[in-house]
Design a protein around this motif. Structure first.
Motif, short mmCIF file in Angstrom:
data_model
loop_
_atom_site.label_atom_id
_atom_site.label_comp_id
_atom_site.label_asym_id
_atom_site.label_seq_id
_atom_site.Cartn_x
_atom_site.Cartn_y
_atom_site.Cartn_z
N HIS A 131 2.52 0.38 5.78
CA HIS A 131 1.92 1.26 5.84
C HIS A 131 2.55 2.40 6.99
N PHE A 132 2.76 2.75 7.97
CA PHE A 132 3.40 4.06 9.02
C PHE A 132 2.75 3.89 9.96
N HIS A 133 2.96 4.18 10.84
CA HIS A 133 2.71 4.12 12.39
C HIS A 133 2.81 5.89 13.14
N ALA A 134 2.79 6.23 12.76
CA ALA A 134 2.77 7.75 12.85
C ALA A 134 2.94 7.37 14.34
N VAL A 135 2.56 6.86 15.62
CA VAL A 135 2.78 7.25 17.13
C VAL A 135 3.57 5.75 17.76
N GLU A 136 4.10 4.85 16.66
CA GLU A 136 4.87 4.22 17.06
C GLU A 136 6.35 4.71 16.21
N GLY A 137 6.11 5.64 15.07
CA GLY A 137 6.79 5.95 14.56
C GLY A 137 7.29 4.40 13.42
N ARG A 138 7.59 3.67 13.44
CA ARG A 138 7.92 2.51 12.49
C ARG A 138 6.40 1.99 12.01
N TRP A 139 7.59 1.56 10.49
CA TRP A 139 6.74 1.06 9.31
C TRP A 139 6.37 -0.67 9.45
N HIS A 140 4.97 -0.75 9.20
CA HIS A 140 4.17 -2.16 9.30
C HIS A 140 4.83 -2.60 7.68
N ILE A 141 5.43 -3.59 7.63
CA ILE A 141 5.27 -4.60 6.40
C ILE A 141 4.88 -6.05 6.27
N GLN A 142 3.78 -6.06 4.71
CA GLN A 142 3.87 -7.22 5.22
C GLN A 142 4.26 -7.90 3.86
N THR A 143 4.60 -9.52 4.13
CA THR A 143 4.64 -10.08 2.35
C THR A 143 3.60 -10.96 1.99
N ALA A 144 3.78 -11.13 1.29
CA ALA A 144 2.84 -12.26 -0.13
C ALA A 144 1.87 -13.37 0.82
N ASP A 145 3.19 -14.13 1.53
CA ASP A 145 3.08 -15.35 2.31
C ASP A 145 2.62 -14.84 4.06
N GLY A 146 1.73 -13.63 4.09
CA GLY A 146 1.84 -13.78 5.25
C GLY A 146 2.20 -13.05 5.90
N ARG A 147 4.00 -12.64 6.12
CA ARG A 147 4.62 -12.16 7.45
C ARG A 147 5.07 -10.70 7.40
N THR A 148 5.03 -10.72 8.60
CA THR A 148 4.70 -9.21 8.83
C THR A 148 6.36 -8.71 9.77
N ALA A 149 6.75 -7.58 9.22
CA ALA A 149 8.18 -6.96 9.82
C ALA A 149 7.91 -6.02 10.28
N ARG A 150 8.21 -4.83 11.12
CA ARG A 150 8.28 -3.61 11.45
C ARG A 150 9.84 -3.14 11.50
N ALA A 151 9.92 -1.48 11.39
CA ALA A 151 11.09 -1.05 11.32
C ALA A 151 11.02 0.58 11.14
N LYS A 152 12.33 1.02 11.48
CA LYS A 152 11.44 2.36 12.34
C LYS A 152 12.15 3.19 10.56
N TYR A 153 13.45 2.49 9.43
CA TYR A 153 13.62 3.02 7.97
C TYR A 153 12.78 2.08 7.62
N PHE A 154 12.53 2.26 6.23
CA PHE A 154 11.95 1.39 4.95
C PHE A 154 12.78 1.88 3.69
N ILE A 155 13.92 1.35 2.93
CA ILE A 155 14.43 1.53 1.77
C ILE A 155 13.89 1.09 0.81
N LEU A 156 13.61 1.10 -0.01
CA LEU A 156 12.77 0.37 -0.97
C LEU A 156 14.61 0.57 -2.32
N GLY A 157 14.75 -0.77 -2.51
CA GLY A 157 15.74 -1.14 -3.83
C GLY A 157 15.33 -1.83 -4.96
N ALA A 158 14.19 -1.72 -4.38
CA ALA A 158 13.90 -2.39 -6.27
C ALA A 158 14.38 -2.39 -7.24
#
Length: 555
Positions: A131-158
């Protein structure tokens, strides 16, 4: 044996590198380490941005790490089917014009060697929410094993085939033999010599497996709902010399593939079918047939996918050529019926080299399940709706994917208002430019819904879209833009365009993967941009650098 169904089963926590930590913060988070993800990484690296790829598998290569089923090979010719990046082809040659999965894996290993891709990859990482945090301007991305990544840009290349489709057969887990979905096939070779084997489905993987298993299996039954109107591949060996002699032209060839309809080095004829005499027409179709590949599909007469009468002539020619290769009249009617099951070419035809000859073997049989579908699995095999039972030792489920949208809707993506993409797209997909979605700022998708995707050669579309995304990001960085969000109006207008382009053709006449028909209950709608690569690239380029159709929020 339980059937493997979900990518999440691949999730695995490890601590072997800085990007495997519980929390990472990067400029760009990319999902998928196939053609799309690697090309995205290549482009954003040139911008000086920090990027990481989350890959569900254990290595790079995308489709070619998952698809290791018997006979798995590409159906687009090289050099069209490869990166245009000079470092990747300068010291690389192929053994054949249609490489198998093993050679494609070696190619990706070579790509890693020259571009150093794996240092920015995080393997066994399955995205389950974002999900995207509008105030922060960053995506918060969670993985199945519980890790989190934060990024300004989110590219889906699946890509379009990230979500497998396995019908809900109630007894499948009680089957005592070996059963796998084709794209979850194990790397270890399964010995089928003398075994009773089944293939469920006659798409690309079903055709390729039938060609591999026919000569080896003790008994092979191919369960067919719709015949595959497959066309000749014309596979041949390539010498190092002939490839080295043409490499001087590669940059022009790669540019040229973006001017064709489907991203190949050929495109539709400038003539309509009825502009030629019957003799001229026969000669032209014979030439296309002899050259092979997708030429009979997307280098044919310009009205072949629009005019029903022209289309029927193409089908009748196809049927004549195929029936010459099938001995039994009943089998001819099942594999190449006298009345077309659908207009020719509105389902992606598969490429084959001896698929139809397999059914001349005494050990190979096509089982028609169009009106007598599979009802259940038993401990020993498969039961049809009329009660007929077949016993098997090995079963391949070649039922394909939740094509185009499935990979995205299965990631747990949430919009700005908290809705899930899966719910929002239940009644139909809405994108802008086939790369962005309203309510999901700074998120881009490649080779997915409403781009040229299913009507194209993958690397061509991927590079057109990948460059655009990188250029959009470059403009955002230069202009001090916090995020862009496509407007509802722009998305609706793009949807209208997608439908208008499709409605001119014969595509809407048939329930197919192009029209969302691969999954029961899925919305019947066109999923691809149907005017070709050249028109598409011009449409999307007109949007930059001013971001017409986007809400722009600055820093």
């Amino acid at each position: 044996m339980p059937v493997r169904r979900e990518l999440a089963e691949n999730a695995k926590r490890t601590t072997e590198g800085v990007n495997y930590t519980d929390d990472i913060d990067v400029d760009v988070l990319i999902v998928g380490a196939g053609f799309a993800g690697i090309y995205s990484l290549y482009e954003v690296r040139k911008l000086g941005l920090k990027a990481v790829i989350y890959e569900a598998g254990n290595d790079i290569g995308g489709t070619w790490r998952w698809n290791c089923y018997p006979g798995a090979a590409v159906d687009s010719e090289v050099p069209e089917y490869q990166f245009s990046i000079p470092e990747t082809w300068k010291d690389w040659t192929w053994s054949t014009n249609y490489p198998n999965y093993e050679e494609l894996r070696k190619y990706f290993d070579h790509v890693d060697k020259v571009l150093d891709i794996k240092k920015d990859c995080v393997f066994n990482s399955v995205v389950v929410s974002a999900h995207f945090h509008a105030v922060e301007g960053r995506w918060h991305i969670q993985t199945a094993d519980g890790r989190t990544a934060r990024a300004k840009y989110f590219i889906l290349g699946a890509g379009f085939s990230a979500k497998r489709y396995i019908p809900e057969w109630p007894g499948i887990d009680k089957f005592q033999g070996i059963v796998h979905h084709s794209s979850f096939w194990p790397d270890e070779k399964i010995d089928i010599r003398g075994k009773r084997c089944a293939i469920i489905g006659t798409g690309a993987s079903g055709v390729q497996i039938a060609q591999a298993w026919g000569p080896e299996a003790g008994e092979l039954k191919v369960f067919q709902r719709t015949p595959n109107l497959a066309i000749p591949m014309r596979k041949r060996s390539l010498t190092v010399k002939e490839q080295e002699d043409t490499k001087a032209f590669y940059p022009e060839l790669f540019r040229y593939r973006e001017t064709s309809f489907a991203g190949f080095l050929y495109t539709f004829s400038e003539r309509g079918l009825f502009e030629d005499s019957e003799k001229e027409r026969e000669q032209f179709l014979e030439e296309l047939w002899a050259k092979g590949g997708f030429r009979y599909w997307v280098a044919n007469y310009k009205d072949s996918l629009f005019d029903p009468k022209a289309n029927r002539i193409l089908y009748d020619f196809w049927r004549k050529k195929v029936c010459e290769r099938i001995n039994n009249p009943k089998t001819q009617e099942l594999l190449a019926p006298s009345e077309p099951p659908h207009p020719w070419g509105v389902k992606r035809p598969c490429l084959e080299y001896n698929y139809f000859e397999q059914f001349n073997r005494p050990n190979v049989e096509v089982v028609n399940i169009k009106n007598n579908n599979i009802a259940d699995f038993t401990e020993k095999g498969i039961q049809l709706q009329d009660g007929t039972e077949y016993e098997f030792d090995v079963v391949c489920i070649a039922t394909g994917f939740d094509v185009s949208t499935g990979g995205m809707t299965n990631m747990g993506l949430q919009s700005l208002n908290g809705n899930s993409l899966k719910e929002e797209w239940k009644s139909g997909a809405f994108t802008y430019l086939g790369m962005t979605v309203h309510g999901y700022p700074n998120m881009f998708h490649i080779y997915g819904p409403q781009g040229p995707t299913l009507l194209s050669n993958g690397p061509t579309t991927i590079e057109i879209q990948g460059r655009w995304i990188a250029d959009a990001i470059k403009q955002m960085e230069r202009q001090g833009i916090k995020y862009i969000n496509p407007t509802v109006k722009a998305a609706k207008e793009w949807k209208v365009k997608i439908n208008e382009l499709s409605d001119r053709s014969l595509f809407p006449t048939t329930k197919s993967t192009y029209m969302g028909g691969s999954i029961p209950g899925k919305v019947f709608e066109q999923g691809s941009y149907a005017a070709g690569e050249y028109a598409y690239s011009h449409e999307i380029r007109a949007i930059l650098p001013d971001f017409a159709g986007f809400e722009i929020v600055r820093q």
